[in-house]
Design a protein around this motif. Structure first.
Motif, PDB file in Angstrom:
ATOM      1  N   UNK A  28       0.838  -1.206   0.000  1.00  0.00           N
ATOM      2  CA  UNK A  28       0.000   0.000   0.000  1.00  0.00           C
ATOM      3  C   UNK A  28       0.872   1.255   0.000  1.00  0.00           C
ATOM      4  N   UNK A  29       1.983   1.206   0.732  1.00  0.00           N
ATOM      5  CA  UNK A  29       2.905   2.349   0.745  1.00  0.00           C
ATOM      6  C   UNK A  29       3.451   2.613  -0.652  1.00  0.00           C
ATOM      7  N   UNK A  30       3.814   1.543  -1.362  1.00  0.00           N
ATOM      8  CA  UNK A  30       4.338   1.689  -2.718  1.00  0.00           C
ATOM      9  C   UNK A  30       3.266   2.234  -3.663  1.00  0.00           C
ATOM     10  N   UNK A  31       2.047   1.711  -3.543  1.00  0.00           N
ATOM     11  CA  UNK A  31       0.972   2.185  -4.422  1.00  0.00           C
ATOM     12  C   UNK A  31       0.545   3.607  -4.094  1.00  0.00           C
ATOM     13  N   UNK A  32       0.749   4.025  -2.837  1.00  0.00           N
ATOM     14  CA  UNK A  32       0.429   5.404  -2.478  1.00  0.00           C
ATOM     15  C   UNK A  32       1.226   6.410  -3.280  1.00  0.00           C
ATOM     16  N   UNK A  33       2.389   5.987  -3.751  1.00  0.00           N
ATOM     17  CA  UNK A  33       3.227   6.878  -4.534  1.00  0.00           C
ATOM     18  C   UNK A  33       2.734   7.138  -5.936  1.00  0.00           C
ATOM     19  N   UNK A  34       1.696   6.389  -6.388  1.00  0.00           N
ATOM     20  CA  UNK A  34       1.188   6.625  -7.747  1.00  0.00           C
ATOM     21  C   UNK A  34      -0.107   7.429  -7.706  1.00  0.00           C
ATOM     22  N   UNK A  53       2.095   7.743   6.191  1.00  0.00           N
ATOM     23  CA  UNK A  53       1.441   8.760   5.367  1.00  0.00           C
ATOM     24  C   UNK A  53       0.638   8.119   4.240  1.00  0.00           C
ATOM     25  N   UNK A  54       1.267   7.183   3.519  1.00  0.00           N
ATOM     26  CA  UNK A  54       0.598   6.594   2.363  1.00  0.00           C
ATOM     27  C   UNK A  54      -0.612   5.759   2.765  1.00  0.00           C
ATOM     28  N   UNK A 112       2.024  -3.923  -6.371  1.00  0.00           N
ATOM     29  CA  UNK A 112       2.779  -2.704  -6.066  1.00  0.00           C
ATOM     30  C   UNK A 112       4.020  -2.554  -6.932  1.00  0.00           C
ATOM     31  N   UNK A 113       4.417  -3.641  -7.613  1.00  0.00           N
ATOM     32  CA  UNK A 113       5.554  -3.568  -8.519  1.00  0.00           C
ATOM     33  C   UNK A 113       5.088  -3.229  -9.923  1.00  0.00           C
ATOM     34  N   UNK A 114       5.123  -4.195 -10.849  1.00  0.00           N
ATOM     35  CA  UNK A 114       4.682  -3.881 -12.226  1.00  0.00           C
ATOM     36  C   UNK A 114       3.205  -3.536 -12.311  1.00  0.00           C
ATOM     37  N   UNK A 115       2.418  -3.993 -11.306  1.00  0.00           N
ATOM     38  CA  UNK A 115       0.990  -3.735 -11.343  1.00  0.00           C
ATOM     39  C   UNK A 115       0.595  -2.282 -11.178  1.00  0.00           C
ATOM     40  N   UNK A 116       1.550  -1.429 -10.789  1.00  0.00           N
ATOM     41  CA  UNK A 116       1.226  -0.008 -10.664  1.00  0.00           C
ATOM     42  C   UNK A 116       0.695   0.541 -11.998  1.00  0.00           C
ATOM     43  N   UNK A 117       1.158  -0.081 -13.097  1.00  0.00           N
ATOM     44  CA  UNK A 117       0.814   0.461 -14.410  1.00  0.00           C
ATOM     45  C   UNK A 117      -0.675   0.326 -14.705  1.00  0.00           C
ATOM     46  N   UNK A 118      -1.337  -0.687 -14.130  1.00  0.00           N
ATOM     47  CA  UNK A 118      -2.778  -0.818 -14.353  1.00  0.00           C
ATOM     48  C   UNK A 118      -3.524   0.373 -13.765  1.00  0.00           C
ATOM     49  N   UNK A 119      -3.120   0.791 -12.569  1.00  0.00           N
ATOM     50  CA  UNK A 119      -3.740   1.961 -11.948  1.00  0.00           C
ATOM     51  C   UNK A 119      -3.389   3.225 -12.731  1.00  0.00           C
ATOM     52  N   UNK A 120      -2.144   3.306 -13.196  1.00  0.00           N
ATOM     53  CA  UNK A 120      -1.739   4.458 -13.991  1.00  0.00           C
ATOM     54  C   UNK A 120      -2.511   4.553 -15.290  1.00  0.00           C
ATOM     55  N   UNK A 121      -2.696   3.417 -15.968  1.00  0.00           N
ATOM     56  CA  UNK A 121      -3.442   3.410 -17.229  1.00  0.00           C
ATOM     57  C   UNK A 121      -4.898   3.818 -17.003  1.00  0.00           C
ATOM     58  N   UNK A 122      -5.499   3.329 -15.919  1.00  0.00           N
ATOM     59  CA  UNK A 122      -6.880   3.713 -15.602  1.00  0.00           C
ATOM     60  C   UNK A 122      -6.982   5.213 -15.394  1.00  0.00           C
TER      61      UNK A 122
END
Length: 549
Positions: A46-52, A175-176, A264-274
């Motif tokens: 969740x901390x990693x995904x908070x950065x996107x 924080x995240x 939280x690794x390569x999967x961040x791109x799915x949230x970014x694309x959305x």
């Protein structure tokens, strides 16, 4: 006495003092030890995904859609998502499994001890470019909602980040985790409202042709759109700065470990694309339904404000829009600042053998970003992002190619990552040479040097060359430039029975502190051990083990 004086020459008191504050420094140049990694897989993820949480994706999606139309933008976003996921997976796995940041992984994945310095500069450039972009969006929100002048908003959006990043993962994880639920509600609500209350907006979205107005699919426009999106490829390095703190993988946590590593690794791109698709959707709605909105349709602050005003009182709509912008930009810019400080410190320490500490370069990175904002450099943003994408893609694809092909399929690169000075050659032509060629040729194509017909395909040039060159050069050199040594002089095993880095402690005779086995080597001049950071700051190199015949 001679030994003590020699140590003073090799590593100054300031370096020693800074090196001992590892909980403050967040193991900047080191393997992240098991004793420090107390967070669960979910908290790290969740901390990693908070950065996107950044809003730049909304602007990027809107910009490429307005330029090339919905059809080409969607295909470009799809290409972006596939490339980012495939290249990011091996990098994220190595980071989470071996608890190293991308710089440490890059060193042993074809670049060499000094060769990866250039990739740190690429990473640092990514962080201050996107810090400035995100800070500019935050300043726009402060100006719109509170009347704060832009120049003051730039300064405020920069200064507020510094104290939040001082204590690294300890503060960032909190924080995240706590800001993510509110951010999700504020971001999703406008999109859901439009789809439910204005179903015709879906048809408008798919029919939108953009400024190009060609009415359908165009490969050149699709690739140009993908190239802009692919400027975000270095985001995987920021995800890895969190993923390196994943707990050891065990049979008990294996499922959650894999789930969060992928998400939280390569999967961040799915949230970014959305987010890019939603940004374009909101822009098309404003262009089609709100008068005089063409100039602001690509600005996230105005996108959300206009939609909020459709179903909320004006004062509440403005408040929520500003709150969303501030939360989003703080969530991403603490990550930009944190990762930038790591990248600059890594480069500086290896080149100068001095370790001034991460906080020095935190301030340095923020200063560069503030200068960019105040100078309004983002009049040239598309050119900057397009140029940068070629460098970022060359680096990330080359490292991914080395891991997949040279480590696993060909066996020419050591499977376990190595990052310590003395164990690696200064420069390895496999990764370093591949990146320079891939980046150089793709940049030449990007600026039209290979002809206008090739120009839209510069991302494919970077990806293609970055993919095929590492195995070709590794085969040509027979993989002999990966390891300067295969023995670090320590009899203890590097990994435990589950394949996780060992938690055994050894004492560094230079800084007199205990570090875990993967961070230590035998000292060349003493019957003792030395840690990786003290090796990095060893100016006369007499702690460094000689090359192994």
């Amino acid at each position: 006495m001679t030994s003590e004086l020699g140590d003073e020459v090799r590593t100054t008191d300031l370096d020693r003092l800074t090196a001992t504050k590892e909980t403050l420094e967040d193991y900047t140049l080191r393997f992240a030890p098991r004793s420090y990694r107390k967070w669960s897989t979910g908290v790290v993820g969740i901390s990693a995904l908070g950065g996107i949480a950044y809003l730049a994706d909304f602007a990027i999606g809107a910009n490429i859609g307005i330029s090339y139309g919905t059809t080409n933008a969607l295909w470009g976003i799809l290409i972006f998502a596939v490339v980012i996921f495939l290249t990011g997976f091996p990098l994220a796995y190595y980071a989470a499994r071996y608890n190293m940041d991308l710089d440490l992984i890059t060193r042993g994945s074809g670049f060499g001890y000094y060769g990866s310095v250039v990739t740190n500069v690429i990473m640092a450039t990514f962080t201050f470019i996107f810090f400035a972009l995100e800070g500019s969006i935050m300043a726009q929100g402060l100006q719109l909602g509170l009347g704060v002048p832009l120049w003051l908003g730039y300064a405020a959006s920069t200064l507020i980040i510094f104290p939040l990043v001082i204590y690294g993962m300890k503060v960032l994880s909190t924080l995240q985790v706590w800001t993510t639920p509110l951010w999700l509600i504020l971001m999703v609500a406008p999109f859901v409202y439009l789809v439910v209350s204005h179903p015709e907006s879906v048809g408008q979205f798919f029919a939108y042709q953009g400024e190009a107005g060609n009415g359908g699919f165009d490969l050149g426009h699709t690739l140009l759109a993908a190239g802009v999106c692919l400027s975000l490829i270095a985001q995987i390095a920021e995800q890895i700065d969190y993923l390196r703190f994943m707990p050891p993988k065990t049979p008990e946590n294996s499922r959650s470990w894999w789930t969060w590593m992928i998400l939280a690794g390569p999967g961040w791109v799915f949230f970014g694309a959305i987010k890019q698709v939603v940004g374009l959707f909101l822009a098309v709605y404003l262009i089609a339904n709100v008068a005089d909105s063409a100039g602001i349709a690509n600005q996230p602050v105005h996108q959300f404000l206009e939609i909020y005003e459709n179903f909320l009182p004006g004062w509440l709509a403005m408040t929520l829009a500003v709150v969303l912008v501030v939360i989003s930009q703080i969530k991403i810019n603490v990550t930009n600042a944190y990762s930038g400080s790591l990248a600059w410190t890594n480069s500086f320490t290896r080149v100068t053998k001095r370790y001034p500490g991460r906080l020095v370069f935190l301030g340095f990175n923020l200063l560069i970003a503030l200068i960019l904002m105040e100078a309004n450099m983002f009049d040239f943003l598309n050119t900057i992002l397009g140029f940068y994408a070629n460098c970022g893609m060359a680096w990330v694809v080359v490292v991914a190619s080395d891991i997949v092909f040279n480590k696993y399929l060909l066996g020419l690169s050591p499977k376990a990552p190595e990052f310590r000075r003395g164990m690696l050659y200064a420069i390895n032509p496999v990764g370093f040479g591949s990146m320079l060629i891939a980046a150089g040729v793709s940049i030449l194509a990007f600026f039209g040097g290979l002809g206008e017909g090739i120009r839209p395909y510069s991302p494919l040039v970077a990806i293609g060359l970055g993919l095929v060159l590492p195995p070709i050069i590794a085969i040509a050199t027979k993989g002999k430039y990966y390891l300067r040594r295969t023995d670090d002089g320590i009899d203890l095993p590097m990994y435990d029975e589950l394949g996780n880095p060992s938690g055994a402690h050894l004492t560094c005779h230079v800084c007199h502190h205990d570090y875990e086995r993967p961070d230590m080597l035998k000292c060349q001049t003493h019957d003792a051990f030395v840690c990786s950071l003290c090796l990095s700051t060893d100016k006369v190199a007499d702690h460094v083990l000689p090359a192994q015949s």
